[in-house]
Design a protein around this motif. Structure first.
Motif, PDB file in Angstrom:
ATOM      1  N   CYS A  82     -53.491  27.568 -19.063  1.00  0.00           N
ATOM      2  CA  CYS A  82     -52.511  26.494 -19.000  1.00  0.00           C
ATOM      3  C   CYS A  82     -51.579  26.672 -17.812  1.00  0.00           C
ATOM      4  O   CYS A  82     -51.243  27.796 -17.431  1.00  0.00           O
ATOM      5  N   PRO A  83     -51.084  25.579 -17.200  1.00  0.00           N
ATOM      6  CA  PRO A  83     -50.184  25.665 -16.042  1.00  0.00           C
ATOM      7  C   PRO A  83     -48.789  26.117 -16.471  1.00  0.00           C
ATOM      8  O   PRO A  83     -48.471  26.160 -17.668  1.00  0.00           O
ATOM      9  N   PRO A  84     -47.904  26.448 -15.501  1.00  0.00           N
ATOM     10  CA  PRO A  84     -46.527  26.816 -15.836  1.00  0.00           C
ATOM     11  C   PRO A  84     -45.828  25.694 -16.590  1.00  0.00           C
ATOM     12  O   PRO A  84     -46.019  24.513 -16.305  1.00  0.00           O
ATOM     13  N   GLY A  85     -45.010  26.110 -17.557  1.00  0.00           N
ATOM     14  CA  GLY A  85     -44.321  25.133 -18.386  1.00  0.00           C
ATOM     15  C   GLY A  85     -45.091  24.765 -19.635  1.00  0.00           C
ATOM     16  O   GLY A  85     -44.590  23.981 -20.461  1.00  0.00           O
ATOM     17  N   PHE A  86     -46.296  25.302 -19.816  1.00  0.00           N
ATOM     18  CA  PHE A  86     -47.122  25.048 -20.986  1.00  0.00           C
ATOM     19  C   PHE A  86     -47.614  26.375 -21.546  1.00  0.00           C
ATOM     20  O   PHE A  86     -47.712  27.363 -20.823  1.00  0.00           O
ATOM     21  N   TYR A  87     -47.934  26.375 -22.812  1.00  0.00           N
ATOM     22  CA  TYR A  87     -48.542  27.549 -23.435  1.00  0.00           C
ATOM     23  C   TYR A  87     -49.802  27.094 -24.158  1.00  0.00           C
ATOM     24  O   TYR A  87     -49.932  25.924 -24.557  1.00  0.00           O
ATOM     25  N   ASP A  88     -50.718  28.022 -24.301  1.00  0.00           N
ATOM     26  CA  ASP A  88     -52.013  27.661 -24.894  1.00  0.00           C
ATOM     27  C   ASP A  88     -51.962  27.772 -26.412  1.00  0.00           C
ATOM     28  O   ASP A  88     -51.338  28.670 -26.975  1.00  0.00           O
ATOM     29  N   THR A  89     -52.629  26.814 -27.060  1.00  0.00           N
ATOM     30  CA  THR A  89     -52.771  26.794 -28.511  1.00  0.00           C
ATOM     31  C   THR A  89     -54.256  26.745 -28.839  1.00  0.00           C
ATOM     32  O   THR A  89     -54.976  25.864 -28.354  1.00  0.00           O
ATOM     33  N   ARG A  90     -54.697  27.690 -29.648  1.00  0.00           N
ATOM     34  CA  ARG A  90     -56.119  27.771 -30.005  1.00  0.00           C
ATOM     35  C   ARG A  90     -56.310  27.320 -31.461  1.00  0.00           C
ATOM     36  O   ARG A  90     -55.500  27.620 -32.328  1.00  0.00           O
ATOM     37  N   SER A  91     -57.412  26.627 -31.656  1.00  0.00           N
ATOM     38  CA  SER A  91     -57.782  26.204 -33.008  1.00  0.00           C
ATOM     39  C   SER A  91     -59.295  26.087 -33.064  1.00  0.00           C
ATOM     40  O   SER A  91     -59.960  25.999 -32.019  1.00  0.00           O
ATOM     41  N   PRO A  92     -59.860  26.071 -34.260  1.00  0.00           N
ATOM     42  CA  PRO A  92     -61.327  25.947 -34.344  1.00  0.00           C
ATOM     43  C   PRO A  92     -61.842  24.634 -33.764  1.00  0.00           C
ATOM     44  O   PRO A  92     -62.970  24.574 -33.254  1.00  0.00           O
ATOM     45  N   GLU A  93     -61.032  23.552 -33.851  1.00  0.00           N
ATOM     46  CA  GLU A  93     -61.489  22.267 -33.339  1.00  0.00           C
ATOM     47  C   GLU A  93     -61.474  22.244 -31.806  1.00  0.00           C
ATOM     48  O   GLU A  93     -62.461  21.924 -31.167  1.00  0.00           O
ATOM     49  N   ARG A  94     -60.325  22.591 -31.219  1.00  0.00           N
ATOM     50  CA  ARG A  94     -60.239  22.619 -29.754  1.00  0.00           C
ATOM     51  C   ARG A  94     -58.998  23.389 -29.326  1.00  0.00           C
ATOM     52  O   ARG A  94     -58.052  23.568 -30.097  1.00  0.00           O
ATOM     53  N   ASN A  95     -59.021  23.811 -28.065  1.00  0.00           N
ATOM     54  CA  ASN A  95     -57.896  24.536 -27.457  1.00  0.00           C
ATOM     55  C   ASN A  95     -57.098  23.561 -26.601  1.00  0.00           C
ATOM     56  O   ASN A  95     -57.676  22.810 -25.792  1.00  0.00           O
ATOM     57  N   THR A  96     -55.773  23.585 -26.728  1.00  0.00           N
ATOM     58  CA  THR A  96     -54.927  22.639 -26.002  1.00  0.00           C
ATOM     59  C   THR A  96     -53.791  23.376 -25.313  1.00  0.00           C
ATOM     60  O   THR A  96     -53.442  24.511 -25.664  1.00  0.00           O
ATOM     61  N   CYS A  97     -53.190  22.719 -24.312  1.00  0.00           N
ATOM     62  CA  CYS A  97     -51.990  23.192 -23.616  1.00  0.00           C
ATOM     63  C   CYS A  97     -50.801  22.413 -24.161  1.00  0.00           C
ATOM     64  O   CYS A  97     -50.779  21.179 -24.097  1.00  0.00           O
ATOM     65  N   THR A  98     -49.804  23.160 -24.660  1.00  0.00           N
ATOM     66  CA  THR A  98     -48.615  22.551 -25.257  1.00  0.00           C
ATOM     67  C   THR A  98     -47.411  22.845 -24.380  1.00  0.00           C
ATOM     68  O   THR A  98     -47.244  23.967 -23.877  1.00  0.00           O
ATOM     69  N   LYS A  99     -46.576  21.843 -24.186  1.00  0.00           N
ATOM     70  CA  LYS A  99     -45.425  21.967 -23.303  1.00  0.00           C
ATOM     71  C   LYS A  99     -44.362  22.861 -23.914  1.00  0.00           C
ATOM     72  O   LYS A  99     -44.095  22.811 -25.114  1.00  0.00           O
ATOM     73  N   CYS A 100     -43.729  23.706 -23.028  1.00  0.00           N
ATOM     74  CA  CYS A 100     -42.638  24.579 -23.467  1.00  0.00           C
ATOM     75  C   CYS A 100     -41.386  23.758 -23.758  1.00  0.00           C
ATOM     76  O   CYS A 100     -41.301  22.558 -23.461  1.00  0.00           O
ATOM     77  N   ARG A 101     -40.393  24.409 -24.324  1.00  0.00           N
ATOM     78  CA  ARG A 101     -39.110  23.757 -24.562  1.00  0.00           C
ATOM     79  C   ARG A 101     -38.504  23.311 -23.236  1.00  0.00           C
ATOM     80  O   ARG A 101     -38.814  23.851 -22.174  1.00  0.00           O
ATOM     81  N   SER A 102     -37.612  22.372 -23.275  1.00  0.00           N
ATOM     82  CA  SER A 102     -37.086  21.759 -22.057  1.00  0.00           C
ATOM     83  C   SER A 102     -36.316  22.752 -21.187  1.00  0.00           C
ATOM     84  O   SER A 102     -36.292  22.624 -19.964  1.00  0.00           O
ATOM     85  N   GLU A 103     -35.695  23.767 -21.779  1.00  0.00           N
ATOM     86  CA  GLU A 103     -34.916  24.724 -20.986  1.00  0.00           C
ATOM     87  C   GLU A 103     -35.767  25.860 -20.411  1.00  0.00           C
ATOM     88  O   GLU A 103     -35.268  26.691 -19.662  1.00  0.00           O
ATOM     89  N   CYS A 104     -37.067  25.865 -20.751  1.00  0.00           N
ATOM     90  CA  CYS A 104     -37.953  26.930 -20.282  1.00  0.00           C
ATOM     91  C   CYS A 104     -38.785  26.471 -19.089  1.00  0.00           C
ATOM     92  O   CYS A 104     -39.325  25.358 -19.084  1.00  0.00           O
ATOM     93  N   ASP A 105     -38.883  27.342 -18.110  1.00  0.00           N
ATOM     94  CA  ASP A 105     -39.837  27.120 -17.026  1.00  0.00           C
ATOM     95  C   ASP A 105     -41.229  27.597 -17.419  1.00  0.00           C
ATOM     96  O   ASP A 105     -42.235  27.039 -16.991  1.00  0.00           O
ATOM     97  N   SER A 106     -41.282  28.665 -18.186  1.00  0.00           N
ATOM     98  CA  SER A 106     -42.545  29.174 -18.712  1.00  0.00           C
ATOM     99  C   SER A 106     -42.255  29.831 -20.053  1.00  0.00           C
ATOM    100  O   SER A 106     -41.129  30.262 -20.317  1.00  0.00           O
ATOM    101  N   CYS A 107     -43.291  29.893 -20.904  1.00  0.00           N
ATOM    102  CA  CYS A 107     -43.074  30.427 -22.240  1.00  0.00           C
ATOM    103  C   CYS A 107     -44.357  31.048 -22.763  1.00  0.00           C
ATOM    104  O   CYS A 107     -45.456  30.783 -22.267  1.00  0.00           O
ATOM    105  N   PHE A 108     -44.183  31.861 -23.790  1.00  0.00           N
ATOM    106  CA  PHE A 108     -45.320  32.476 -24.461  1.00  0.00           C
ATOM    107  C   PHE A 108     -45.769  31.604 -25.637  1.00  0.00           C
ATOM    108  O   PHE A 108     -46.956  31.457 -25.901  1.00  0.00           O
TER     109      PHE A 108
END
Length: 329
Positions: A82-108
């Motif tokens: 995932c690009p900066p500002g997003f974190y990865d979410t894994r699931s059996p159906e599919r893997n997606t990139c989820t946006k970080c909180r508004s005050e974060c530039d990058s997040c875990f």
């Protein structure tokens, strides 16, 4: 799911016109028929299924679905991370990139930031405008950092310095004006580094007895032994001791080849020198003898002349007076 919802809304708006609805329905049916089972027709290598309008609809395993907004339109993109500002979410159906909180530039994840936007400061995974008590804001790191001791330029906490003020040397998290024992100052790193002392090896065996410049014809000579340098000292370490030693030695007098001939030549030379000396002494003695004889002859001649003159004067005084000399006219 979001893409399906958007497509459904567009279909409803378009179906307000019956003719358009029929046309769209038939077009949608053809599109669904075209998309169904398609994997090789996608432009991106990570796409499993795709459409011309919405991009990637699903991704291959180990890829993450990321929605990129282009104006009012969102395009699906499959990415390995995932690009900066997003974190990865894994699931059996599919893997997606989820946006970080508004005050974060990058997040875990959504509750743990790793870098903050300008104006916010990171502390324990959260971005906040003000730091807790005992910490100060760092605009360069965008973090809440400890209030460092007076001698520190940077620190981990109130007791551990990572960089000291000019003129001080860092050692084990503390700053020193003078380095402790067994340490020395390093003016390049501005740290106290361990002293390195000189190390030398074992002595070698003594060399054969010899004499500089000569290989024969002597009784007294020298023996030498050496040792190797194993570790050079640091500027303040213990210096190296002597690397070589020499001592006097005695050997059986070894005559040089051709020594008898040299001795004979030396003897003849000495005899010639003695003869020359004797000849010189004889000549000087004969010269002194001649000088004595000459002085003796001169004295004898002088004595003879004195005696002759004395007799002559005496004979003149005793001559008789003639009668004629005594007559008075």
């Amino acid at each position: 799911m979001q893409l399906q919802l958007i497509s459904f809304v567009l279909i409803i708006l378009h179906c307000m016109d019956y003719t358009g609805c029929q046309q769209h329905s038939s077009s949608r049916h053809r599109q669904n028929k075209q998309i169904s089972g398609v994997s090789s027709g996608c432009q991106q290598g990570g796409c499993l299924t795709c459409s011309d309008y919405n991009g990637c609809l699903s991704c291959k395993p180990r890829f993450f679905m990321h929605l990129e907004r282009i104006g009012m339109k969102q395009i699906g993109v499959c990415m390995t991370s995932c690009p900066p500002g997003f974190y990865d979410t894994r699931s059996p159906e599919r893997n997606t990139c989820t946006k970080c909180r508004s005050e974060c530039d990058s997040c875990f994840n959504k509750n743990f930031c790793t870098h903050c936007r300008a104006g916010f400061y990171l502390h324990l995974g959260k971005c906040q405008e003000n730091c807790p008590e005992g910490l100060v804001r760092s605009d360069t790191q965008r973090e809440c950092v400890p209030r460092c001791p007076a001698e520190c330029e940077a620190c981990v906490n109130s007791e551990t310095c990572t960089w000291c003020r000019p003129g001080l040397y860092q050692l084990s998290g503390r700053c020193h004006h003078v380095c402790p024992e067994d340490y020395e100052p390093n003016d390049i790193l501005m740290e106290c580094t361990p002293q390195v002392h000189c190390e030398v090896g074992e002595w070698s065996e003594w060399s054969p007895c010899s004499r500089p410049g000569k290989t024969c014809g002597f009784k007294r000579g020298q023996e030498t032994r050496t040792r190797q340098l194993l570790q050079s000292p640091s500027p303040f370490g213990n210096p190296c001791p002597g690397m070589s030693e020499t001592k006097q030695c005695l050997v059986k007098n070894r005559k040089c080849p051709g020594g008898r001939r040299k001795n004979e030549q030396r003897g003849r030379k000495n005899r010639n020198n003695r003869k020359d000396k004797e000849n010189q002494e004889g000549r000087r003695e004969r010269k002194r003898e001649r000088e004595r004889e000459r002085d003796t002859g001169e004295r004898e001649d002088s004595d003879n002349r004195n005696k002759t003159e004395h007799r002559h004067r005496r004979g003149h005084d005793t001559d008789p007076v003639s009668p004629e000399d005594g007559l008075v006219q």
